[in-house]
Design an enzyme around this catalytic site. Structure first.
Site, PDB file in Angstrom:
ATOM      1  N   ILE A 160       0.848  -1.207   0.000  1.00  0.00           N
ATOM      2  CA  ILE A 160       0.000   0.000   0.000  1.00  0.00           C
ATOM      3  C   ILE A 160       0.878   1.250   0.000  1.00  0.00           C
ATOM      4  CG2 ILE A 160      -1.726   1.314   1.299  1.00  0.00           C
ATOM      5  CD1 ILE A 160      -2.739  -1.416   2.409  1.00  0.00           C
ATOM      6  N   THR A 238      -5.014   4.971   7.557  1.00  0.00           N
ATOM      7  CA  THR A 238      -5.945   4.041   6.903  1.00  0.00           C
ATOM      8  C   THR A 238      -5.604   2.609   7.316  1.00  0.00           C
ATOM      9  OG1 THR A 238      -4.481   3.997   4.980  1.00  0.00           O
ATOM     10  CG2 THR A 238      -6.378   5.466   4.841  1.00  0.00           C
ATOM     11  N   SER A 239      -4.854   2.452   8.420  1.00  0.00           N
ATOM     12  CA  SER A 239      -4.413   1.093   8.793  1.00  0.00           C
ATOM     13  C   SER A 239      -5.325   0.515   9.880  1.00  0.00           C
ATOM     14  CB  SER A 239      -2.943   1.115   9.215  1.00  0.00           C
ATOM     15  OG  SER A 239      -2.723   2.068  10.234  1.00  0.00           O
ATOM     16  N   ARG A 240      -5.014   0.751  11.142  1.00  0.00           N
ATOM     17  CA  ARG A 240      -5.876   0.332  12.241  1.00  0.00           C
ATOM     18  C   ARG A 240      -5.858   1.431  13.299  1.00  0.00           C
ATOM     19  NH1 ARG A 240      -7.822  -2.742   9.282  1.00  0.00           N
ATOM     20  NH2 ARG A 240      -8.129  -4.992   9.495  1.00  0.00           N
ATOM     21  N   GLU A 269     -13.290   1.994  17.531  1.00  0.00           N
ATOM     22  CA  GLU A 269     -14.233   1.732  16.451  1.00  0.00           C
ATOM     23  C   GLU A 269     -15.339   0.763  16.890  1.00  0.00           C
ATOM     24  OE1 GLU A 269     -11.767   1.349  12.954  1.00  0.00           O
ATOM     25  OE2 GLU A 269     -13.447   0.432  11.898  1.00  0.00           O
ATOM     26  N   HIS A 293     -14.091   3.559   7.905  1.00  0.00           N
ATOM     27  CA  HIS A 293     -13.338   2.337   7.581  1.00  0.00           C
ATOM     28  C   HIS A 293     -13.726   1.839   6.181  1.00  0.00           C
ATOM     29  CE1 HIS A 293     -11.073  -1.227   9.623  1.00  0.00           C
ATOM     30  NE2 HIS A 293     -10.780  -1.143   8.329  1.00  0.00           N
TER      31      HIS A 293
HETATM   32  C1  GLV Z   1      -9.496  -3.606   6.109  1.00  0.00           C
HETATM   33  O1  GLV Z   1      -9.302  -2.835   6.979  1.00  0.00           O
HETATM   34  C2  GLV Z   1      -8.738  -4.804   5.929  1.00  0.00           C
HETATM   35  O2  GLV Z   1      -7.893  -5.105   6.775  1.00  0.00           O
HETATM   36  O3  GLV Z   1      -8.967  -5.510   4.945  1.00  0.00           O
END
Ligand code: GLV
Length: 329
Positions: A160, A238-240, A269, A293
């Site tokens: 990514i 955009t990870s966790r 979350e 998410h």
């Molecule tokens: C989304 O957050 C995934 O891990 O696929």
């Protein structure tokens, strides 16, 4: 007969592959919500393969409720923090994730969209314009910043991060620096510079997080790290969620330690704010872009994840090594 239980109705491409397979029985929890724990414990009983979602906590309790026939957990997610890998290994259960190139593309595009939204103040000005506040052009109205000549700092430079780097470098003349537990020679050959995390935080205009959630990455970004960042810099996650100490982030934003943030994931979350007083400060801040998410929520990515989960399962049923087996680190 191999019994497969899918914890929610996922996009169909992978499900079709599974259903087409002889000797396989697929059952799906069809409600349009995450399966409640009690229901999950009941429905897993006697299954051979479990296909859960990132919203399902798959711990020893679930594995034991399934019983000794459970031999595989094929997660419908790239992240795998919802699964207790040690408990699975102790029970000889193979675990896979749903990594697919389409998912990396989709998440990379989403992170880039957040970078643009923050730099050009898109969400903030959209809200203001809709509120009927635009009364005339002004030379200093909502000044943002260009990407050209700025520095992207990647924390985690796997598929990514690399996809973001290439697009921003080739398309927008952005300099790329990165940090990771291992060097990415390909990315370096393309011009990215490796820095220690502290140096990266001091140098980057956009810091984007692309590491898995592990004990070692929990609160990787907290007060100290946010203070190292430039006051003009933005943080993109955009990870966790728990990779960022969210209370520290809200405080840093309120103090002006950084210019803003783009968040697709949240520490508590689906709550948007971990503030114990539940004041939802993040939602009040104009320099923050929030999405639910949905970084991989494109038709292409979610179908690819369905196919990846099915491909892992079919390989396992054929006695082969599934492509996306997860190992305990
Ligand atoms: C989304 O957050 C995934 O891990 O696929």
């Amino acid at each position: 007969m191999a019994k497969i239980f899918v914890t929610r109705d996922i996009p169909d491409h992978g499900l079709k592959l599974l259903k087409a397979r002889k000797g396989v029985q697929v059952s799906i929890y069809k409600e349009n919500k995450a399966i409640p724990r009690g229901e999950l414990l009941k429905r897993v009983k006697g299954v051979d393969i479990l296909l859960p979602l990132l919203t399902d906590k798959i711990d020893a309790g679930v594995m034991d409720a399934a019983g000794p026939k459970l031999k595989m957990i094929a997660n419908y997610a790239v992240g795998f923090d919802n699964i207790d890998l040690k408990a699975a290994a102790a029970r000889n259960i193979v675990v896979t994730n749903a990594a697919a190139p389409e998912v990396s593309e989709s998440v990379a595009e989403h992170a880039i969209a957040m970078i643009f939204a923050l730099a050009h103040r898109i969400v903030e000005t959209d809200t203001w314009t809709r509120q009927g506040k635009y009364k005339g052009w002004g030379p200093k109205l909502f000044l943002g910043s260009d990407l050209k000549g700025k520095t992207l700092g990647l924390i985690g430079a796997g598929a990514i991060g690399s996809a973001i780097a290439r697009r921003l470098r080739d398309g927008f003349d952005v300099e790329v620096v990165y940090t990771d537990i291992k060097r990415n020679e390909k990315l370096e050959a393309e011009g990215a510079k490796f820095l220690k995390q502290d140096q990266l935080l001091r140098h980057a205009d956009f810091v984007s997080l692309h590491v898995p959630l592990l004990p070692s990455t929990h609160h990787l970004i907290s007060t100290k790290e946010l203070k190292l960042m430039k006051k003009t810099a933005f943080l993109i996650n955009t990870s966790r969620g728990p990779i960022v100490d969210e209370i520290a982030l809200v405080k840093a934003l309120l103090r002006g330690d950084i210019a803003g943030a783009g968040l697709d994931v949240y520490e508590c979350e689906p709550l948007i704010d971990c503030n114990p007083k539940d004041t939802y400060e993040l939602r009040k801040l104009p320099n923050v872009v929030l999405t639910p998410h949905t970084a991989s929520a494109t038709v292409e990515a979610r179908q690819a994840m369905s196919v990846a989960a099915a491909t892992n399962i079919l390989a396992f049923l054929d006695g082969k090594q599934p492509p996306n087996v997860l190992q305990i680190k």
